[in-house]
Design a protein around this motif. Structure first.
Motif, mmCIF file in Angstrom:
data_model
loop_
_atom_site.group_PDB
_atom_site.id
_atom_site.type_symbol
_atom_site.label_atom_id
_atom_site.label_comp_id
_atom_site.label_asym_id
_atom_site.label_seq_id
_atom_site.Cartn_x
_atom_site.Cartn_y
_atom_site.Cartn_z
ATOM 1 N N LYS A 10 0.772 -1.126 -0.085
ATOM 2 C CA LYS A 10 -0.123 0.102 0.041
ATOM 3 C C LYS A 10 0.950 1.486 -0.159
ATOM 4 O O LYS A 10 2.016 1.215 0.357
ATOM 5 N N PRO A 11 0.139 2.355 -0.487
ATOM 6 C CA PRO A 11 0.972 3.631 -0.593
ATOM 7 C C PRO A 11 1.511 4.051 0.899
ATOM 8 O O PRO A 11 0.662 3.950 1.777
ATOM 9 N N LEU A 12 2.649 4.661 1.126
ATOM 10 C CA LEU A 12 2.951 5.210 2.486
ATOM 11 C C LEU A 12 2.195 6.249 2.916
ATOM 12 O O LEU A 12 1.980 7.007 2.037
ATOM 13 N N THR A 13 2.006 6.500 4.160
ATOM 14 C CA THR A 13 1.286 7.527 4.708
ATOM 15 C C THR A 13 2.448 8.655 4.922
ATOM 16 O O THR A 13 3.490 8.422 4.883
ATOM 17 N N GLU A 14 1.695 9.809 5.127
ATOM 18 C CA GLU A 14 2.692 10.906 5.468
ATOM 19 C C GLU A 14 3.705 10.709 6.718
ATOM 20 O O GLU A 14 4.639 11.047 6.632
ATOM 21 N N GLU A 15 2.902 10.008 7.630
ATOM 22 C CA GLU A 15 3.708 9.527 8.972
ATOM 23 C C GLU A 15 4.934 8.646 8.638
ATOM 24 O O GLU A 15 5.905 8.540 9.072
ATOM 25 N N ASP A 16 4.656 7.854 7.721
ATOM 26 C CA ASP A 16 5.648 6.674 7.431
ATOM 27 C C ASP A 16 6.920 7.492 6.727
ATOM 28 O O ASP A 16 7.878 7.182 6.945
#
Length: 422
Positions: A147-153
């Protein structure tokens, strides 16, 4: 020097950023590694989301030899070399990028090695493997979506890169301003490789001050990732405010405002947000009032993805204008949300016996399928019978709107059928 994104690749599962649905303790890949029962797999998802990182971390966690090839550019000879190495070492983990481009001769060579387990294949692709991967390969692999990474990731990975003295930028005295950090995590849309490449370029191209401090500000990051910030806001809300205003302007049929907000997003290079939001708007806010407009929006988005910016602005503008001036209906989202609310509240009952599966031995003894009326055997393809569970047999979820001739016709048919059912 190898690129920062390459140097920061994880060497064990615990170091992977994001993808916790696969690599967290107790999840499937973590269990496979712990049990030392690896099987060939295909990882699919957007670029820069960690497919190669997962493969290298699996190899690092298992101590197996790890080799990387590209299905499009590497020849059968390279595959033969990997197979020879597997004969010597026992097992080789092979990361095969762009596996959807694997030719039949290469595939035929690989299959017996996958069967024996001498080569553990980890295929990586941005394409849907259920559509693009040959069934012979697909049947011998497990398929996992990355899955696409989150901003936090992304923020976590940036912090790690700035502090890692061995593989990252920790040996340099780098100060990344809050505005620059926020822009870097957001504008790369979950692509960690792009974020780390932009960060490295910013650091390596910025001269330190008299104290040896390399300060990376918003303007530097904008130049290094070639994406402008929408506005200079320290709270980080402007990005989402513009996206919100974009949808609400289309919902409110204000063509000029919608074009204005889309222009701000496009000028910031945020084509992915425009595309995602337009798809949502088409089906959430226009919906059954004008299904043709929904189809036209999908066509415009497909064209925009193929031609890219700046030309993508043309089909997207056409879609925005049509959606703005179209009749509106949210009846579809309201209907499914009402049905989901019942299900989530436990408000459902048993499937009526006459609708249950009757294709197995002994089903009739249990009363399954008895009394079911096949609609095609009746005039007009319809016959009165109960479909909802007893507990909900008089429930209605769909509330038609009369904003267009199309949904008005649906409303008339819906009410006519409900009258016949009562």
């Amino acid at each position: 020097m190898k690129p920062l994104a390459y140097r920061m690749r994880p060497k064990k599962l615990e170091d992977i950023v994001g993808q916790q649905h696969l690599v967290a303790p107790g999840k499937i890949l973590a269990r496979m590694v712990a049990a030392k029962l690896l099987s060939s797999m295909i990882l699919y998802g957007p670029p820069g989301t960690g497919k190669t990182s997962i493969a290298s971390a699996i190899a690092g966690s298992t101590k197996y030899a790890f080799r990387m090839l590209n299905a499009a550019t590497d020849s059968k000879k390279e595959l033969e070399m990997v197979a020879e190495e597997a004969k010597i070492s026992g097992t080789v983990i092979l990361l095969l990028d762009e596996i959807h481009r694997l030719t039949k001769p290469k595939q035929d060579f690989l299959l017996p090695h996958l069967e024996k387990g001498s080569i553990i294949l980890i295929g990586a692709t941005t394409e849907n493997p259920y559509i693009t991967i040959n069934p012979a390969i697909r049947s011998r692999t497990q398929i996992f979506e990355v899955k696409p990474l989150t901003e936090e990731d992304i923020a976590q990975a940036i912090k790690r890169a700035l502090t890692d003295k061995e593989n990252g930028l920790g040996e340099q005295n780098v100060v990344l301003t809050d505005e620059a950090r926020l822009h870097l995590t957001r504008v790369t849309h979950g692509d960690l490789r792009s974020a780390l490449n932009g960060l490295e370029l910013a650091v390596m191209s910025t001269a330190p001050d008299d104290l040896g401090v390399i300060t990376i500000d918003l303007q530097t990051i904008e130049e290094c990732v070639q994406r402008k910030a929408l506005v200079q806001d320290k709270d980080g809300d402007a990005h989402y405010d513009v996206i919100s205003a974009f949808q609400k302007s289309i919902r409110g049929s204000d063509t000029d405002a919608a074009l204005h907000y889309m222009a701000r997003l496009l000028e910031a290079g945020d084509l992915p947000s425009v595309i995602r939001r337009l798809l949502t708007i088409a089906y959430e806010d226009i919906g059954l009032a004008n299904p043709n407009a929904c189809s036209h929006a999908v066509q415009a988005i497909t064209a925009a993805e193929k031609i890219g910016l700046p030309e993508a602005r043309i089909p997207l503008a056409q879609a925005v204008i049509e959606l703005c001036l179209s009749p509106k209906s949210n009846s579809a989202i309201m209907a499914i949300d009402a049905a989901l609310a019942d299900v989530r509240a436990g408000n459902y009952g048993d499937v009526p016996d006459h609708l249950r599966d009757a294709h197995y031995q002994g089903a009739k003894k249990l009363g399954r399928g008895i009394g079911y009326k096949y609609p095609h055997d009746y005039p007009h393809g319809w016959v009165k019978q109960q479909y909802l569970p007893d507990k909900l047999k008089n429930k209605h979820y769909y509330a038609p709107k009369d904003n267009s001739r199309y949904e008005k016709a649906l409303q008339e048919q819906y009410e006519r059928l409900n009258k016949f059912k009562s």
